[in-house]
Motif scaffolding. Structure first.
Motif, PDB file in Angstrom:
ATOM      1  N   VAL A 116     -35.239  40.065  33.503  1.00 18.99           N
ATOM      2  CA  VAL A 116     -34.603  41.215  34.152  1.00 18.99           C
ATOM      3  C   VAL A 116     -35.010  42.458  33.373  1.00 18.99           C
ATOM      4  O   VAL A 116     -34.978  42.476  32.141  1.00 18.99           O
ATOM      5  N   LEU A 117     -35.394  43.495  34.120  1.00 18.34           N
ATOM      6  CA  LEU A 117     -35.842  44.747  33.512  1.00 18.34           C
ATOM      7  C   LEU A 117     -34.744  45.810  33.575  1.00 18.34           C
ATOM      8  O   LEU A 117     -33.910  45.806  34.484  1.00 18.34           O
ATOM      9  N   ASN A 118     -34.777  46.720  32.629  1.00 16.91           N
ATOM     10  CA  ASN A 118     -33.844  47.841  32.625  1.00 16.91           C
ATOM     11  C   ASN A 118     -34.206  48.812  33.752  1.00 16.91           C
ATOM     12  O   ASN A 118     -35.373  48.949  34.129  1.00 16.91           O
ATOM     13  N   ASP A 119     -33.197  49.449  34.305  1.00 16.84           N
ATOM     14  CA  ASP A 119     -33.429  50.491  35.306  1.00 16.84           C
ATOM     15  C   ASP A 119     -32.349  51.546  35.161  1.00 16.84           C
ATOM     16  O   ASP A 119     -31.449  51.421  34.335  1.00 16.84           O
ATOM     17  N   ASP A 120     -32.450  52.588  35.967  1.00 15.41           N
ATOM     18  CA  ASP A 120     -31.513  53.709  35.855  1.00 15.41           C
ATOM     19  C   ASP A 120     -30.391  53.675  36.884  1.00 15.41           C
ATOM     20  O   ASP A 120     -29.623  54.621  36.962  1.00 15.41           O
ATOM     21  N   PHE A 121     -30.296  52.615  37.666  1.00 18.12           N
ATOM     22  CA  PHE A 121     -29.286  52.651  38.722  1.00 18.12           C
ATOM     23  C   PHE A 121     -28.298  51.499  38.713  1.00 18.12           C
ATOM     24  O   PHE A 121     -27.243  51.599  39.334  1.00 18.12           O
TER      25      PHE A 121
ATOM     26  N   ASN B 175     -26.811  43.957  27.380  1.00 18.16           N
ATOM     27  CA  ASN B 175     -27.079  44.884  26.277  1.00 18.16           C
ATOM     28  C   ASN B 175     -28.541  44.829  25.858  1.00 18.16           C
ATOM     29  O   ASN B 175     -29.152  45.865  25.586  1.00 18.16           O
ATOM     30  N   GLN B 176     -29.102  43.625  25.809  1.00 19.15           N
ATOM     31  CA  GLN B 176     -30.520  43.489  25.461  1.00 19.15           C
ATOM     32  C   GLN B 176     -31.393  44.187  26.504  1.00 19.15           C
ATOM     33  O   GLN B 176     -32.353  44.878  26.148  1.00 19.15           O
ATOM     34  N   ILE B 177     -31.076  44.003  27.774  1.00 17.76           N
ATOM     35  CA  ILE B 177     -31.827  44.667  28.844  1.00 17.76           C
ATOM     36  C   ILE B 177     -31.781  46.181  28.646  1.00 17.76           C
ATOM     37  O   ILE B 177     -32.802  46.862  28.725  1.00 17.76           O
ATOM     38  N   HIS B 178     -30.597  46.693  28.369  1.00 21.00           N
ATOM     39  CA  HIS B 178     -30.424  48.143  28.216  1.00 21.00           C
ATOM     40  C   HIS B 178     -31.160  48.686  26.992  1.00 21.00           C
ATOM     41  O   HIS B 178     -31.847  49.701  27.077  1.00 21.00           O
ATOM     42  N   HIS B 179     -31.037  48.002  25.860  1.00 15.68           N
ATOM     43  CA  HIS B 179     -31.587  48.532  24.607  1.00 15.68           C
ATOM     44  C   HIS B 179     -33.060  48.190  24.382  1.00 15.68           C
ATOM     45  O   HIS B 179     -33.785  48.976  23.762  1.00 15.68           O
ATOM     46  N   GLU B 180     -33.505  47.027  24.889  1.00 17.93           N
ATOM     47  CA  GLU B 180     -34.896  46.612  24.656  1.00 17.93           C
ATOM     48  C   GLU B 180     -35.770  46.749  25.900  1.00 17.93           C
ATOM     49  O   GLU B 180     -36.976  46.536  25.835  1.00 17.93           O
ATOM     50  N   GLY B 181     -35.157  47.059  27.038  1.00 19.93           N
ATOM     51  CA  GLY B 181     -35.930  47.265  28.258  1.00 19.93           C
ATOM     52  C   GLY B 181     -36.080  46.026  29.127  1.00 19.93           C
ATOM     53  O   GLY B 181     -36.480  46.132  30.285  1.00 19.93           O
ATOM     54  N   GLN B 182     -35.757  44.862  28.578  1.00 17.05           N
ATOM     55  CA  GLN B 182     -35.855  43.620  29.350  1.00 17.05           C
ATOM     56  C   GLN B 182     -35.197  42.491  28.575  1.00 17.05           C
ATOM     57  O   GLN B 182     -34.973  42.603  27.374  1.00 17.05           O
ATOM     58  N   ALA B 183     -34.905  41.399  29.301  1.00 13.32           N
ATOM     59  CA  ALA B 183     -34.383  40.193  28.651  1.00 13.32           C
ATOM     60  C   ALA B 183     -34.751  38.984  29.495  1.00 13.32           C
ATOM     61  O   ALA B 183     -34.751  39.055  30.729  1.00 13.32           O
ATOM     62  N   ILE B 184     -35.059  37.895  28.815  1.00 17.78           N
ATOM     63  CA  ILE B 184     -35.264  36.618  29.491  1.00 17.78           C
ATOM     64  C   ILE B 184     -33.876  36.041  29.716  1.00 17.78           C
ATOM     65  O   ILE B 184     -33.154  35.753  28.755  1.00 17.78           O
ATOM     66  N   VAL B 185     -33.485  35.904  30.986  1.00 22.69           N
ATOM     67  CA  VAL B 185     -32.131  35.463  31.287  1.00 22.69           C
ATOM     68  C   VAL B 185     -32.042  33.975  31.618  1.00 22.69           C
ATOM     69  O   VAL B 185     -30.959  33.406  31.623  1.00 22.69           O
ATOM     70  N   TRP B 186     -33.177  33.341  31.895  1.00 20.84           N
ATOM     71  CA  TRP B 186     -33.179  31.907  32.212  1.00 20.84           C
ATOM     72  C   TRP B 186     -34.593  31.383  32.096  1.00 20.84           C
ATOM     73  O   TRP B 186     -35.557  32.079  32.425  1.00 20.84           O
ATOM     74  N   VAL B 187     -34.733  30.129  31.658  1.00 26.68           N
ATOM     75  CA  VAL B 187     -36.024  29.442  31.584  1.00 26.68           C
ATOM     76  C   VAL B 187     -35.823  28.033  32.122  1.00 26.68           C
ATOM     77  O   VAL B 187     -34.880  27.341  31.733  1.00 26.68           O
ATOM     78  N   GLY B 188     -36.704  27.626  33.038  1.00 25.17           N
ATOM     79  CA  GLY B 188     -36.592  26.282  33.571  1.00 25.17           C
ATOM     80  C   GLY B 188     -37.637  26.000  34.635  1.00 25.17           C
ATOM     81  O   GLY B 188     -38.614  26.746  34.771  1.00 25.17           O
ATOM     82  N   PRO B 189     -37.433  24.924  35.397  1.00 23.91           N
ATOM     83  CA  PRO B 189     -38.400  24.504  36.410  1.00 23.91           C
ATOM     84  C   PRO B 189     -38.671  25.580  37.463  1.00 23.91           C
ATOM     85  O   PRO B 189     -37.792  26.386  37.795  1.00 23.91           O
ATOM     86  N   GLN B 190     -39.883  25.564  37.998  1.00 21.18           N
ATOM     87  CA  GLN B 190     -40.349  26.605  38.908  1.00 21.18           C
ATOM     88  C   GLN B 190     -39.460  26.768  40.135  1.00 21.18           C
ATOM     89  O   GLN B 190     -39.131  27.893  40.518  1.00 21.18           O
ATOM     90  N   GLU B 191     -39.104  25.681  40.771  1.00 22.45           N
ATOM     91  CA  GLU B 191     -38.345  25.795  42.023  1.00 22.45           C
ATOM     92  C   GLU B 191     -36.995  26.482  41.793  1.00 22.45           C
ATOM     93  O   GLU B 191     -36.608  27.371  42.559  1.00 22.45           O
TER      94      GLU B 191
END
Length: 97
Positions: free
Chosen positions: A27-32, A59-75
């Motif tokens: 997820v990336l940071n945005d202004d809205f 908070n990580q998204i806001h301060h670092e610009g992005q965060a990995i929120v989940w990792v797993g199988p493609q589907e």
């Protein structure tokens, strides 16, 4: 002319098991989007997401610009990615982990 016997070497049959690659949802940071909306959306669509973890990621998204929120199988990654995107979050493209 008689044919001479030939020796054929047989390959040993090996089964190589490969696991499917995992995919990252970023997820990336945005202004809205508000903190509250991002936190609530993560808790709604990412299984097992606690309010504390969702707030940490927000908070990580806001301060670092992005965060990995989940990792797993493609589907599953495709489903969660689409749900977060439909909820209005700004998403990076899915990528193999």
């Amino acid at each position: 002319m008689p044919a001479s016997p030939t020796t054929v070497k047989e390959k040993a049959a090996k089964t190589v098991r490969k696991t499917y690659p995992n995919y990252k949802i970023i997820v990336l940071n945005d202004d809205f989007n508000t903190f509250q909306h991002v936190t609530k959306t993560l808790m709604t669509y990412i299984p097992g997401m606690s309010s504390d973890r969702a707030l940490e990621l927000t908070n990580q998204i806001h301060h670092e610009g992005q965060a990995i929120v989940w990792v797993g199988p493609q589907e599953q990654a495709e489903l969660y990615h689409q749900q977060l995107k439909r909820a209005g979050l700004t998403m990076a493209p899915l990528e193999a982990a």
